[in-house]
Design an enzyme around this catalytic site. Structure first.
Site, PDB file in Angstrom:
ATOM      1  N   SER A  63      -3.056  -0.933  -5.442  1.00  0.00           N
ATOM      2  CA  SER A  63      -2.169  -1.416  -6.107  1.00  0.00           C
ATOM      3  C   SER A  63      -2.897  -1.521  -7.586  1.00  0.00           C
ATOM      4  CB  SER A  63      -2.997  -3.107  -6.395  1.00  0.00           C
ATOM      5  OG  SER A  63      -2.814  -3.107  -4.537  1.00  0.00           O
TER       6      SER A  63
HETATM    7  N1  SAH Z   1      -6.672  -3.316  -1.150  1.00  0.00           N
HETATM    8  C1  SAH Z   1      -5.996  -1.514  -1.260  1.00  0.00           C
HETATM    9  C2  SAH Z   1      -4.996  -1.701  -1.512  1.00  0.00           C
HETATM   10  C3  SAH Z   1      -4.363  -1.200   0.211  1.00  0.00           C
HETATM   11  S1  SAH Z   1      -3.094  -0.576   0.196  1.00  0.00           S
HETATM   12  C4  SAH Z   1      -6.661  -0.579  -2.732  1.00  0.00           C
HETATM   13  O1  SAH Z   1      -8.156  -1.511  -2.876  1.00  0.00           O
HETATM   14  O2  SAH Z   1      -7.017  -0.134  -2.519  1.00  0.00           O
HETATM   15  C5  SAH Z   1      -2.617  -1.265   1.363  1.00  0.00           C
HETATM   16  C6  SAH Z   1      -3.604  -0.756   2.520  1.00  0.00           C
HETATM   17  O3  SAH Z   1      -3.268  -1.026   3.868  1.00  0.00           O
HETATM   18  C7  SAH Z   1      -3.656   0.452   3.498  1.00  0.00           C
HETATM   19  O4  SAH Z   1      -4.189   1.481   3.133  1.00  0.00           O
HETATM   20  C8  SAH Z   1      -2.844   0.497   4.342  1.00  0.00           C
HETATM   21  O5  SAH Z   1      -3.422   1.627   5.461  1.00  0.00           O
HETATM   22  C9  SAH Z   1      -3.935  -0.489   5.165  1.00  0.00           C
HETATM   23  N2  SAH Z   1      -2.867  -0.958   6.548  1.00  0.00           N
HETATM   24  C10 SAH Z   1      -1.924  -1.631   6.905  1.00  0.00           C
HETATM   25  N3  SAH Z   1      -1.019  -2.283   7.878  1.00  0.00           N
HETATM   26  C11 SAH Z   1      -2.512  -2.547   8.009  1.00  0.00           C
HETATM   27  C12 SAH Z   1      -2.716  -3.307   9.220  1.00  0.00           C
HETATM   28  N4  SAH Z   1      -2.667  -3.910  10.387  1.00  0.00           N
HETATM   29  N5  SAH Z   1      -4.437  -3.659   9.514  1.00  0.00           N
HETATM   30  C13 SAH Z   1      -5.588  -3.657   8.866  1.00  0.00           C
HETATM   31  N6  SAH Z   1      -4.282  -2.279   7.174  1.00  0.00           N
HETATM   32  C14 SAH Z   1      -3.855  -1.286   7.643  1.00  0.00           C
END
Ligand code: SAH
Length: 210
Positions: A63
């Site tokens: 993000s």
């Molecule tokens: N917090 C992260 C940004 C995450 S982007 C950071 O600081 O970099 C969103 C993330 O959610 C992705 O890595 C994706 O693979 C994950 N994601 C998507 N669906 C999900 C689910 N059902 N359970 C767990 N993770 C999930």
């Protein structure tokens, strides 16, 4: 040329966060100190302090710094606060919470990202973070209840299981909405087994995969 990453971090705090009213000194301090460039792919390190999200591979993103700071501040973190994060991704958000002294439990669906995050937490000596490779919709029932939950991918509606795993009086910050519609970042407070919902900001997150 190697960039002066410390200066870039200080500028990021001055021009991207303070100007947009992120006020918590503890949060600003964490953003100044956690080395965001180490959480992005090598070829994007020079862009790590830009005012935007960045690709971390596998169609996922880290993000925008402002969104990380804003979401963190909304949770009013304190040392030993037990926080569940859904969507570990690069691990940057979890590292910020860990820097603030929180006990972080973070769930990532994609094994490769979960492993990558585990490795970086070990390499940088963030100790109070546990990573699970699994489906965030289910939460982490063995460790519930949590003081706070932070969801960093967008579901179409608030997952019931996550509300269940929130402590009475606990807060959840979560983007809600479909891929093609406007998503709203919501702050949810659990009171007397009901939830109070507040809309904070329009946002654009990757979807929380079913
Ligand atoms: N917090 C992260 C940004 C995450 S982007 C950071 O600081 O970099 C969103 C993330 O959610 C992705 O890595 C994706 O693979 C994950 N994601 C998507 N669906 C999900 C689910 N059902 N359970 C767990 N993770 C999930």
């Amino acid at each position: 040329m190697t960039k002066d990453f410390e200066k870039l971090r200080n500028d990021m705090v001055e021009y991207q966060l303070k100007t947009r009213d992120v006020k918590s000194e503890a949060v600003l301090d964490a953003m100044r100190n956690v080395e965001r460039h180490l959480f992005v792919p090598k070829n994007l390190q020079n862009c790590a302090y830009q005012d935007s999200p960045l690709s971390i591979g596998l169609g996922q993103t880290i993000s925008q710094p402002y969104i990380v700071a804003f979401m963190t501040e909304q949770l009013e973190p304190f040392p030993k606060m037990k926080i569940l994060e859904i969507g570990t991704g690069s691990g940057y958000q979890a590292a910020i919470l860990s820097y603030l002294g929180c006990e972080v439990y973070t769930i990532e669906l994609l094994e490769e990202l979960a492993l990558g995050a585990k490795n970086i937490f070990t390499a940088l000596d963030f100790k109070n973070i546990r990573v699970k490779n699994g489906n965030g919709y289910l939460g982490w029932p063995e460790e519930a209840p949590f003081d706070a939950i932070i969801v960093t991918a967008a579901p179409e509606r608030i997952p019931e299981k996550l509300v269940e795993q929130l402590k009475e009086g606990g807060k959840m910050i979560i983007p809600v909405g479909g891929v093609y519609s406007v998503q709203l970042l919501k702050l949810i407070i659990k009171k007397d087994n009901r939830i109070i919902e507040e809309d904070l900001l329009p946002v654009r997150f990757v979807p929380l995969l079913e």
